[in-house]
Design a protein around this motif. Structure first.
Motif, mmCIF file in Angstrom:
data_model
loop_
_atom_site.group_PDB
_atom_site.id
_atom_site.type_symbol
_atom_site.label_atom_id
_atom_site.label_comp_id
_atom_site.label_asym_id
_atom_site.label_seq_id
_atom_site.Cartn_x
_atom_site.Cartn_y
_atom_site.Cartn_z
ATOM 1 N N LEU A 167 0.834 -1.209 0.000
ATOM 2 C CA LEU A 167 0.000 0.000 0.000
ATOM 3 C C LEU A 167 0.869 1.259 0.000
ATOM 4 O O LEU A 167 1.594 1.529 0.952
ATOM 5 C CB LEU A 167 -0.913 -0.025 1.237
ATOM 6 C CG LEU A 167 -1.898 1.127 1.414
ATOM 7 C CD1 LEU A 167 -2.794 1.293 0.198
ATOM 8 C CD2 LEU A 167 -2.741 0.905 2.667
ATOM 9 N N GLN A 168 0.783 2.008 -1.089
ATOM 10 C CA GLN A 168 1.519 3.264 -1.198
ATOM 11 C C GLN A 168 0.544 4.385 -1.496
ATOM 12 O O GLN A 168 -0.396 4.208 -2.263
ATOM 13 C CB GLN A 168 2.541 3.162 -2.321
ATOM 14 C CG GLN A 168 3.620 2.131 -2.026
ATOM 15 C CD GLN A 168 4.812 2.286 -2.951
ATOM 16 O OE1 GLN A 168 4.635 2.553 -4.136
ATOM 17 N NE2 GLN A 168 6.009 2.146 -2.401
ATOM 18 N N LEU A 169 0.785 5.528 -0.885
ATOM 19 C CA LEU A 169 -0.119 6.662 -1.067
ATOM 20 C C LEU A 169 0.562 7.752 -1.890
ATOM 21 O O LEU A 169 1.642 8.219 -1.524
ATOM 22 C CB LEU A 169 -0.536 7.247 0.293
ATOM 23 C CG LEU A 169 -1.711 6.562 1.016
ATOM 24 C CD1 LEU A 169 -1.394 5.125 1.364
ATOM 25 C CD2 LEU A 169 -2.086 7.335 2.273
ATOM 26 N N ALA A 170 -0.076 8.148 -2.972
ATOM 27 C CA ALA A 170 0.411 9.260 -3.791
ATOM 28 C C ALA A 170 -0.230 10.556 -3.279
ATOM 29 O O ALA A 170 -1.219 10.509 -2.536
ATOM 30 C CB ALA A 170 0.030 9.014 -5.246
ATOM 31 N N PRO A 171 0.304 11.716 -3.674
ATOM 32 C CA PRO A 171 -0.338 12.973 -3.265
ATOM 33 C C PRO A 171 -1.820 12.976 -3.666
ATOM 34 O O PRO A 171 -2.163 12.515 -4.754
ATOM 35 C CB PRO A 171 0.440 14.034 -4.051
ATOM 36 C CG PRO A 171 1.783 13.429 -4.267
ATOM 37 C CD PRO A 171 1.540 11.957 -4.455
ATOM 38 N N GLY A 172 -2.646 13.472 -2.779
ATOM 39 C CA GLY A 172 -4.089 13.499 -3.034
ATOM 40 C C GLY A 172 -4.802 12.234 -2.600
ATOM 41 O O GLY A 172 -6.027 12.212 -2.523
ATOM 42 N N ASP A 173 -4.045 11.175 -2.312
ATOM 43 C CA ASP A 173 -4.687 9.912 -1.930
ATOM 44 C C ASP A 173 -5.237 9.960 -0.513
ATOM 45 O O ASP A 173 -4.701 10.645 0.359
ATOM 46 C CB ASP A 173 -3.693 8.745 -2.014
ATOM 47 C CG ASP A 173 -3.491 8.267 -3.439
ATOM 48 O OD1 ASP A 173 -4.068 8.883 -4.350
ATOM 49 O OD2 ASP A 173 -2.747 7.294 -3.625
#
Lengths: 268, 268
Positions: free
Chosen positions: B110-116
């Motif tokens: 699980l990786q979060l990008a900007p805006g996620d």
């Protein structure tokens, strides 16, 4: 102590639980559990009788409730644990219930003071949604719910459970759309509608005080006739695949937006 | 055409509907209705087979779906209307269903990008709440839900129905609290908790980007161990008699507050 399923009081309670017509005709309803019964007593709901299963009632709080009720000359029906469980719709029955009187207001009597907020729900169908909306209305300091047209029953056991006791603190009005329109015309209160199909973003709107928040039904949203009654119609934006929210969620989001707007204005 | 209740495929579908263990062991689930099946196909869910009752399938849209499925070599089980109705959990069965593969992500991936934005739910118990939360997460552009500890099943029929198809667009992760804590420690993503017992008002908080919104269970709220994992804990104020909101409503109110904060920042 009542130990027979065919006892007339037990049969009546069963009807109050399962049969809306029995509730509508008698104006009564049945609640179950320590929390709801205590809330009903504290909020001065008119209670016809307590239903108690001494075998199941283990809490001292419950015994105090019954002691208080006895001093107020409230009728108490003692029933066996088996009978109580058979009418119970709750997991882990607590051995206490009550038959209480429904409380409805006529729409003609509905007056809004500054700071007041009511929710008008058009033809709400899901009792869980209705109970949840009562619970959220209570949380933001709202005054109650106007049920428009043919809607589910706030005294349905599922609605009662979802309301978490807010049913006793919230006002309840039933009206058809024309009665609501007449009331609105005479009273000039502000009605704010919510609809997906409009441009006014709920976050950038201004909210009059007092107000009535009008929400459409689960399936249909607000009709043209409903929209005509609104002083303003706002939309909750959605950026995903879905074009609608669950009704109780949409109402909650609107109520807290209005709550925040009012707080922001007071803060200046 | 399958016309027997004892057909092994029908028995398997029945287990997928009613028995979580059968779903967990097979990694499959059953969906029903034109909208859900169309959504599953469009979102490229892995479909094992379509289940079709020609007697009940009246819409041309449904027939097109099946035609497309046939050209893709998808197995199609034809069943009688009677059999279809007997497995249906929907009012007005539309004569189309599908057996599809569950889709889970490992928390390590699980990786979060900007805006996620993800939602972590601790031990959510009510499938209706879980489905409704998936629906709202989709509406605000959220990426998915992390189910912590022992929670209800997003592939339960009630959850599927409440999600209104969002289940196919949202990511799903299962983890215990220690796995979540490890992931948080390694990844340094921001976790924002919600709890009634804190001073920070959700409307006056700042929300990092990206973020994980952590919500407690229906009954317990967040434990001390959960609160330790949060970079910030905020409260939704309540001014009525109740000290809590329905979980799906509280999550919806938080999601739209964060949505509005992000919009306000972009606007400057």
């Amino acid at each position: 102590m009542i130990t027979s399923q065919s006892n007339s009081k037990i049969k009546e309670i069963r009807r109050l639980i399962h049969d809306r017509k029995a509730r509508d005709q008698s104006g009564l309803f049945y609640i179950e559990g320590l929390r709801l019964v205590a809330e009903a007593i504290q909020m001065r709901a008119k209670i016809e009788a307590l239903v108690v299963a001494p075998d199941l009632l283990s809490s001292s709080f419950g015994r105090e409730l019954i002691h208080d009720a006895a001093t107020k000359d409230l009728p108490i029906f003692e029933v066996s644990g088996e009978i109580f469980k058979s009418i119970s719709v709750k997991e882990g029955p607590q051995g206490i219930g009550a038959v209480a009187c429904q409380r409805w207001m006529e729409i003609e009597m509905l007056q809004l003071a500054p700071g007041d907020q009511w929710i008008a729900l058009d033809a709400v169908q899901d009792p869980g949604n209705l109970g949840t909306i009562l619970r959220t209305s209570d949380a933001v300091g709202g005054k109650g719910v106007v049920l428009l047209e043919h809607s589910t029953d706030p005294y349905d056991p599922t609605a009662l459970r979802a309301s978490m006791g807010a049913i006793f603190a919230q006002g309840l009005v039933r009206a058809n759309l024309e009665q609501f329109a007449d009331w609105k015309t005479r009273s000039h209160y502000s009605v704010i509608g919510t609809s997906g199909g409009v441009k006014c973003d709920f976050h950038h709107a201004e909210y009059p005080d007092p107000l009535v928040l009008l929400m459409g039904s689960e399936r249909q949203g607000l009709s043209a006739r409903h929209l005509e009654l609104c002083d303003q119609v706002v939309a909750i934006p959605m950026v995903g695949r879905s074009d609608s929210l669950n009704l109780a969620v949409a109402t909650g989001v609107m109520l807290y937006e209005i709550f925040n707007h009012r707080r922001d204005i007071r803060k200046g």
